[in-house]
Write a protein that holds these residues in place. Structure first.
Motif, short mmCIF file in Angstrom:
data_model
loop_
_atom_site.label_atom_id
_atom_site.label_comp_id
_atom_site.label_asym_id
_atom_site.label_seq_id
_atom_site.Cartn_x
_atom_site.Cartn_y
_atom_site.Cartn_z
N VAL A 202 0.82 -1.23 0.00
CA VAL A 202 0.00 0.00 0.00
C VAL A 202 0.84 1.27 0.00
O VAL A 202 0.30 2.37 -0.14
CB VAL A 202 -0.97 0.05 1.21
N THR A 203 2.16 1.13 0.15
CA THR A 203 3.01 2.33 0.16
C THR A 203 2.83 3.11 -1.13
O THR A 203 2.82 2.52 -2.22
CB THR A 203 4.48 1.93 0.37
N HIS A 204 2.71 4.42 -1.00
CA HIS A 204 2.53 5.38 -2.09
C HIS A 204 1.09 5.52 -2.56
O HIS A 204 0.81 6.38 -3.42
CB HIS A 204 3.42 5.08 -3.31
N LEU A 205 0.15 4.74 -2.04
CA LEU A 205 -1.24 4.97 -2.46
C LEU A 205 -1.75 6.26 -1.81
O LEU A 205 -1.51 6.50 -0.62
CB LEU A 205 -2.13 3.80 -2.04
N ALA A 206 -2.46 7.07 -2.59
CA ALA A 206 -3.15 8.24 -2.01
C ALA A 206 -4.20 7.72 -1.02
O ALA A 206 -4.61 6.56 -1.08
CB ALA A 206 -3.80 9.04 -3.13
N ASP A 207 -4.64 8.59 -0.11
CA ASP A 207 -5.52 8.13 0.98
C ASP A 207 -6.77 7.42 0.47
O ASP A 207 -7.15 6.36 0.97
CB ASP A 207 -5.92 9.31 1.87
N GLN A 208 -7.43 8.03 -0.51
CA GLN A 208 -8.66 7.41 -1.03
C GLN A 208 -8.34 6.07 -1.71
O GLN A 208 -9.07 5.09 -1.55
CB GLN A 208 -9.35 8.36 -2.01
N PRO A 220 -2.97 -10.84 1.25
CA PRO A 220 -2.03 -10.26 2.21
C PRO A 220 -1.55 -8.86 1.80
O PRO A 220 -1.32 -8.59 0.63
CB PRO A 220 -0.87 -11.25 2.21
N VAL A 221 -1.42 -7.99 2.82
CA VAL A 221 -1.09 -6.59 2.60
C VAL A 221 0.15 -6.24 3.41
O VAL A 221 0.30 -6.67 4.55
CB VAL A 221 -2.28 -5.72 3.08
N LEU A 222 1.02 -5.42 2.82
CA LEU A 222 2.16 -4.88 3.56
C LEU A 222 2.35 -3.41 3.18
O LEU A 222 1.74 -2.93 2.21
CB LEU A 222 3.43 -5.69 3.28
N ALA A 223 3.17 -2.72 3.96
CA ALA A 223 3.58 -1.34 3.61
C ALA A 223 5.10 -1.35 3.62
O ALA A 223 5.73 -1.39 4.67
CB ALA A 223 3.03 -0.34 4.62
#
Ligand SMILES: [Zn+2]
Length: 359
Positions: A202-208, A220-223
């Motif tokens: 999710v790193t670099h995704l805008a908030d929305q 699975p999700v990571l930052a």
């Protein structure tokens, strides 16, 4: 104790900046063309294979980085006019990793069995600069993917993680410094990633875009390289609410070491390491903030980004090269972190995450 770094742009440095990463960082710095670098000063290289070995940074997530940007500001900053060119650039970076793997310098981690071999290699006290660096392949910005139907091909080539956007807009999602969510092909990309077994970064995704991606993607999700907005107020950092959502999904967050993400008020081109006093103590602050929110040490690691378009002039002052990561453990130890906590942060959390989630 070995370190796991969840974000390095190794191939981009090797190709776009023509760096021979088998040389030490000090050798790279001494080269004429390095001294002449003016983009963000870049002169002070901090990441090379010998320095990774010296610092026992034994496993890394390494990127493919090639973006589509219509207005060219710099011809050699991974920017291309069209997606086919971005794809070709990413394939070139992939070829570099393959060449380095053939030389025995990387152990490409494509499956859990590869991960176990690398963990064994680096848990051995005799691990050294001769030991291959374990490498998981990631893509920072999905711009090189012409269509989500290509994902099986990318997986077969070794790709295991995708961050849909980088700075600005990608063809799939709004990224850092923009406002907005996913673009029409974003949901299809995420669904296909989940199906193929590619992890979402999710790193670099805008908030929305972060909210929409977290709702749509159930894998699975990571930052990979991300700090705390509570400490440095900018959209590039994670809000406490976002951190709690990631913790709820079992994510690990890699603490980044770019100075502007560590201390508030950094003015690019004006602030300096000396004027701000930025140091590894600030990395420890971000790590501690995540641990306090989680109530444990299980969701934070290191995602240094130390070769991500900046050099020593924009890195913690007490870090000369990536071989100095051990100093961060010393700081956390002084703050009361136990040796089991230090191990979790150095590599244990990432090892657990990838043991659970590598396809
Ligand atoms: Zn980045």
């Amino acid at each position: 104790m070995f370190f796991f770094d969840s974000h390095l742009d190794l191939a981009w440095n090797a190709i776009e900046w023509n760096r021979d990463l088998t040389q030490s960082s000090h050798e790279i710095r001494r080269m004429e063309r390095e001294r002449g670098q003016t983009f963000k000063a870049r002169g002070g290289n901090t990441v090379s294979l010998p320095d990774l070995g010296k610092g026992k940074v034994g496993i890394v997530v390494a990127t493919l980085l090639a973006r589509v940007v219509q207005e060219q500001r710099s011809p050699s900053f991974c920017r291309y006019d069209h997606m086919e060119a971005a794809q070709a650039a990413a394939m070139g970076q992939l070829a570099w990793y393959e060449a380095m793997e053939r030389r025995g310098l990387f152990r490409w981690i494509r499956a859990k069995t590869d991960l176990e071999i690398s963990i064994n290699d680096w848990s051995n006290p005799s691990a050294s600069s001769q030991t291959p660096i374990g490498m998981i392949l990631s893509m920072e910005g999905a711009d090189p993917i012409l269509d989500p139907s290509e994902l099986e091909m990318w997986f077969a080539r070794g790709l295991r993680i995708i961050g849909p956007a980088h700075y600005g807009v990608s063809p799939y999602a709004h990224g850092t410094a923009t406002l907005g969510g996913l673009f029409p092909k974003g949901p299809e990309l995420l669904q296909k990633m989940e199906k193929v077994g590619i992890i979402l970064d999710v790193t670099h995704l805008a908030d929305q875009a972060f909210d929409e991606a977290m709702a749509l993607y159930q894998g699975p999700v990571l930052a990979s390289h991300h700090n705390c907005r509570a400490l440095v107020d900018d959209q590039r950092q994670l809000t406490d609410d976002q951190i709690l959502k990631l913790i709820g999904r079992g994510a690990v967050i890699g603490a980044a070491m770019d100075a502007w993400m560590l201390v508030p008020g950094w003015q690019r081109g004006q602030s300096t390491v000396e004027s701000t006093g930025v140091g590894l103590c600030h990395v420890a602050d971000h790590i501690d903030h995540i641990c306090q929110l989680a109530g444990n040490v299980n969701h934070v690691g290191i995602g240094s980004d130390l070769d991500g378009g900046f050099g020593k002039e924009q890195s913690p002052g007490d870090l000369d090269t990536i071989a100095d990561l051990g100093k961060l453990s010393d700081i956390l130890h002084q703050r009361g972190y136990r040796s089991s906590d230090l191990k979790a942060i150095a590599h244990g959390n990432w090892v657990r995450f990838f043991r659970q989630n590598l396809a």
